[in-house]
Design an enzyme around this catalytic site. Structure first.
Site, PDB file in Angstrom:
ATOM      1  N   GLY A   9     -16.190  12.708   2.727  1.00  8.89           N
ATOM      2  CA  GLY A   9     -16.977  12.533   3.957  1.00  8.89           C
ATOM      3  C   GLY A   9     -16.583  11.335   4.770  1.00  8.89           C
ATOM      4  N   ASP A  86     -10.853   6.790  -6.647  1.00  9.63           N
ATOM      5  CA  ASP A  86     -11.501   6.289  -5.249  1.00  9.63           C
ATOM      6  C   ASP A  86     -10.551   5.937  -4.229  1.00  9.63           C
ATOM      7  OD1 ASP A  86     -13.959   3.925  -4.041  1.00  9.63           O
ATOM      8  OD2 ASP A  86     -13.770   6.053  -3.721  1.00  9.63           O
ATOM      9  N   GLU A  87     -10.905   6.041  -3.137  1.00  7.03           N
ATOM     10  CA  GLU A  87     -10.128   5.898  -2.037  1.00  7.03           C
ATOM     11  C   GLU A  87      -9.001   6.707  -1.938  1.00  7.03           C
ATOM     12  OE1 GLU A  87     -12.544   2.588  -0.421  1.00  7.03           O
ATOM     13  OE2 GLU A  87     -11.493   4.243   0.243  1.00  7.03           O
ATOM     14  N   GLN A  89      -7.994   9.007  -0.200  1.00  7.50           N
ATOM     15  CA  GLN A  89      -7.195   9.141   0.926  1.00  7.50           C
ATOM     16  C   GLN A  89      -5.732   8.200   0.993  1.00  7.50           C
ATOM     17  OE1 GLN A  89     -10.048   7.457   1.036  1.00  7.50           O
ATOM     18  NE2 GLN A  89      -9.638   5.593   2.334  1.00  7.50           N
ATOM     19  N   VAL A 170      -3.258   3.188   8.060  1.00  8.77           N
ATOM     20  CA  VAL A 170      -3.972   2.401   7.128  1.00  8.77           C
ATOM     21  C   VAL A 170      -4.120   1.071   7.636  1.00  8.77           C
ATOM     22  CG1 VAL A 170      -3.842   1.816   4.799  1.00  8.77           C
ATOM     23  CG2 VAL A 170      -3.025   3.967   5.379  1.00  8.77           C
ATOM     24  N   VAL A 171      -5.341   0.994   7.834  1.00  8.29           N
ATOM     25  CA  VAL A 171      -5.928  -0.484   8.172  1.00  8.29           C
ATOM     26  C   VAL A 171      -7.350  -0.562   7.287  1.00  8.29           C
ATOM     27  CG1 VAL A 171      -6.962  -2.184   9.877  1.00  8.29           C
ATOM     28  CG2 VAL A 171      -4.687  -0.619  10.474  1.00  8.29           C
ATOM     29  N   VAL A 172      -7.178  -1.533   6.291  1.00  3.77           N
ATOM     30  CA  VAL A 172      -8.321  -1.729   5.347  1.00  3.77           C
ATOM     31  C   VAL A 172      -9.427  -2.351   6.423  1.00  3.77           C
ATOM     32  CG1 VAL A 172      -9.347  -2.691   3.343  1.00  3.77           C
ATOM     33  CG2 VAL A 172      -7.077  -1.610   3.469  1.00  3.77           C
ATOM     34  N   TYR A 184     -14.846  -0.408  12.381  1.00  7.81           N
ATOM     35  CA  TYR A 184     -14.945   1.193  12.227  1.00  7.81           C
ATOM     36  C   TYR A 184     -16.312   1.427  12.539  1.00  7.81           C
ATOM     37  CZ  TYR A 184     -10.267   1.390  10.065  1.00  7.81           C
ATOM     38  OH  TYR A 184      -9.134   1.316   9.778  1.00  7.81           O
TER      39      TYR A 184
HETATM   40  C1  LIG Z   1     -10.722   5.865   9.605  1.00  4.72           C
HETATM   41  C2  LIG Z   1      -9.849   4.945   8.709  1.00  4.72           C
HETATM   42  C3  LIG Z   1     -10.455   4.186   7.561  1.00  4.72           C
HETATM   43  N1  LIG Z   1      -9.461   3.168   6.963  1.00  4.72           N
HETATM   44  C4  LIG Z   1      -9.903   2.644   5.983  1.00  4.72           C
HETATM   45  C5  LIG Z   1     -11.019   1.613   6.276  1.00  4.72           C
HETATM   46  C6  LIG Z   1     -11.631   1.523   4.816  1.00  4.72           C
HETATM   47  O1  LIG Z   1     -11.134   0.488   4.299  1.00  4.72           O
HETATM   48  C7  LIG Z   1     -11.340   2.665   4.095  1.00  4.72           C
HETATM   49  C8  LIG Z   1     -12.433   3.799   3.957  1.00  4.72           C
HETATM   50  O2  LIG Z   1     -13.357   3.275   3.118  1.00  4.72           O
HETATM   51  P1  LIG Z   1     -14.783   3.746   2.721  1.00  4.72           P
HETATM   52  O3  LIG Z   1     -15.083   3.243   1.540  1.00  4.72           O
HETATM   53  O4  LIG Z   1     -14.828   5.223   3.024  1.00  4.72           O
HETATM   54  O5  LIG Z   1     -15.695   3.022   3.848  1.00  4.72           O
HETATM   55  O6  LIG Z   1     -10.240   3.576   4.908  1.00  4.72           O
HETATM   56  C9  LIG Z   1      -8.078   3.331   7.382  1.00  4.72           C
HETATM   57  O7  LIG Z   1      -7.134   2.720   6.907  1.00  4.72           O
HETATM   58  N2  LIG Z   1      -7.941   4.095   8.349  1.00  4.72           N
HETATM   59  C10 LIG Z   1      -8.334   4.929   9.144  1.00  4.72           C
HETATM   60  O8  LIG Z   1      -8.144   5.465  10.167  1.00  4.72           O
END
Ligand SMILES: Cc1cn([C@H]2C[C@H](O)[C@@H](COP(=O)(O)O)O2)c(=O)[nH]c1=O
Ligand SMILES: Nc1ncnc2c1ncn2[C@@H]1O[C@H](COP(=O)(O)OP(=O)(O)O)[C@@H](O)[C@H]1O
Length: 216
Positions: A9, A86-87, A89, A170-172, A184
């Site tokens: 999501g 988790d995380e 991505q 990647v930008v936390v 964000y």
């Molecule tokens: C869109 C986007 C997000 N991120 C990072 C920002 C957060 O640290 C995480 C997502 O965390 P959540 O628990 O789902 O809120 O991802 C990113 O590094 N790059 C992006 O484009």
């Protein structure tokens, strides 16, 4: 049959909360999970929710072999009845393949949680590999909303409330950041395409050029 499930999501839709709830309910029945994460906002080795819940987790790094980690853990007498990532991505595609091997060769359920697309609406490599390999992709039910009230489907990165489209993938960070920070905002597709955030929409609405009523 064990499964690789990808719970996905937008940001802020309840993914980490669901992961923590799943761990809680399994723990109540005596089951032990192996929990992986990467770059959680709460810091290294933590899985946290905006609800304030947090649990310890194994921090995944470049080169971590998740399958080998579990085999070592189990071989040394450790216990793992299921896996949470988790995380997800932020995981490398090879690490997703390792999670699929955990399902197929170790017979454990693996529940992965993460966003699908980045601030430019492009798939993260790890998320793409999860879509390619998962037995199921589940979109979370709790809907994050765009400022317009529509269901949010995309993630915008903002600086000073204004959407940006350049920068590292990647930008936390988090939603609802102060204007001077990189933050964000979740948007519907229409407003993500138009690069219209709550701040820019408000600014436009206040502009005398667009007010629907004639001036004095
Ligand atoms: C869109 C986007 C997000 N991120 C990072 C920002 C957060 O640290 C995480 C997502 O965390 P959540 O628990 O789902 O809120 O991802 C990113 O590094 N790059 C992006 O484009
Ligand atoms: N004060 C609050 N009261 C109730 N629910 C909240 C509160 N703060 C956050 N939430 C819920 O938590 C969700 C975000 O949870 P979280 O697990 O951190 O999301 P994700 O991991 O997807 O980024 C929000 O969508 C909202 O439903």
């Amino acid at each position: 049959m064990p499964e690789l499930v990808f719970f996905s999501g937008t940001m802020d839709c309840g993914k980490s909360t669901l992961a923590l709830q799943m761990e809680h309910n399994r723990s109540a029945r005596g089951l032990t999970g192996m929990i992986f994460t990467r770059d959680d906002r709460a810091g290294e080795g933590k899985l946290s929710s905006r609800l304030g819940l947090v649990t310890d987790a194994v921090e995944v790094e470049d080169g971590t072999d998740l399958y080998a980690y579990l085999v070592d853990h189990l071989s040394q007498g450790g216990r793992a009845d299921y896996v949470i990532a988790d995380e997800a991505q932020f995981l490398a595609p090879d690490q997703i393949d390792q999670l699929a091997r955990v399902v197929d060769d170790l017979g454990l359920d693996v529940y992965a949680f993460g966003i699908t697309t980045d601030f430019r609406s492009k798939l993260f490599p790890g998320s793409q590999r999860l879509v390619e390999l998962a037995d199921r992709v589940e979109v979370l039910q709790v809907e994050a909303l765009c400022w317009c009230g529509a269901r949010a489907t995309h993630n915008a990165r903002t600086v000073g409330g204004v959407m940006v489209v350049e920068g590292a993938q990647v930008v936390v960070g988090d939603v609802n950041q102060s204007p001077d920070e990189v933050g964000y905002e979740v948007l519907c597709r229409r407003h993500h395409r138009r690069r219209t955030t709550a701040a820019t929409a408000r600014a436009a609405a206040l502009s005398p050029d667009v007010l629907p009523v004639a001036g004095p």
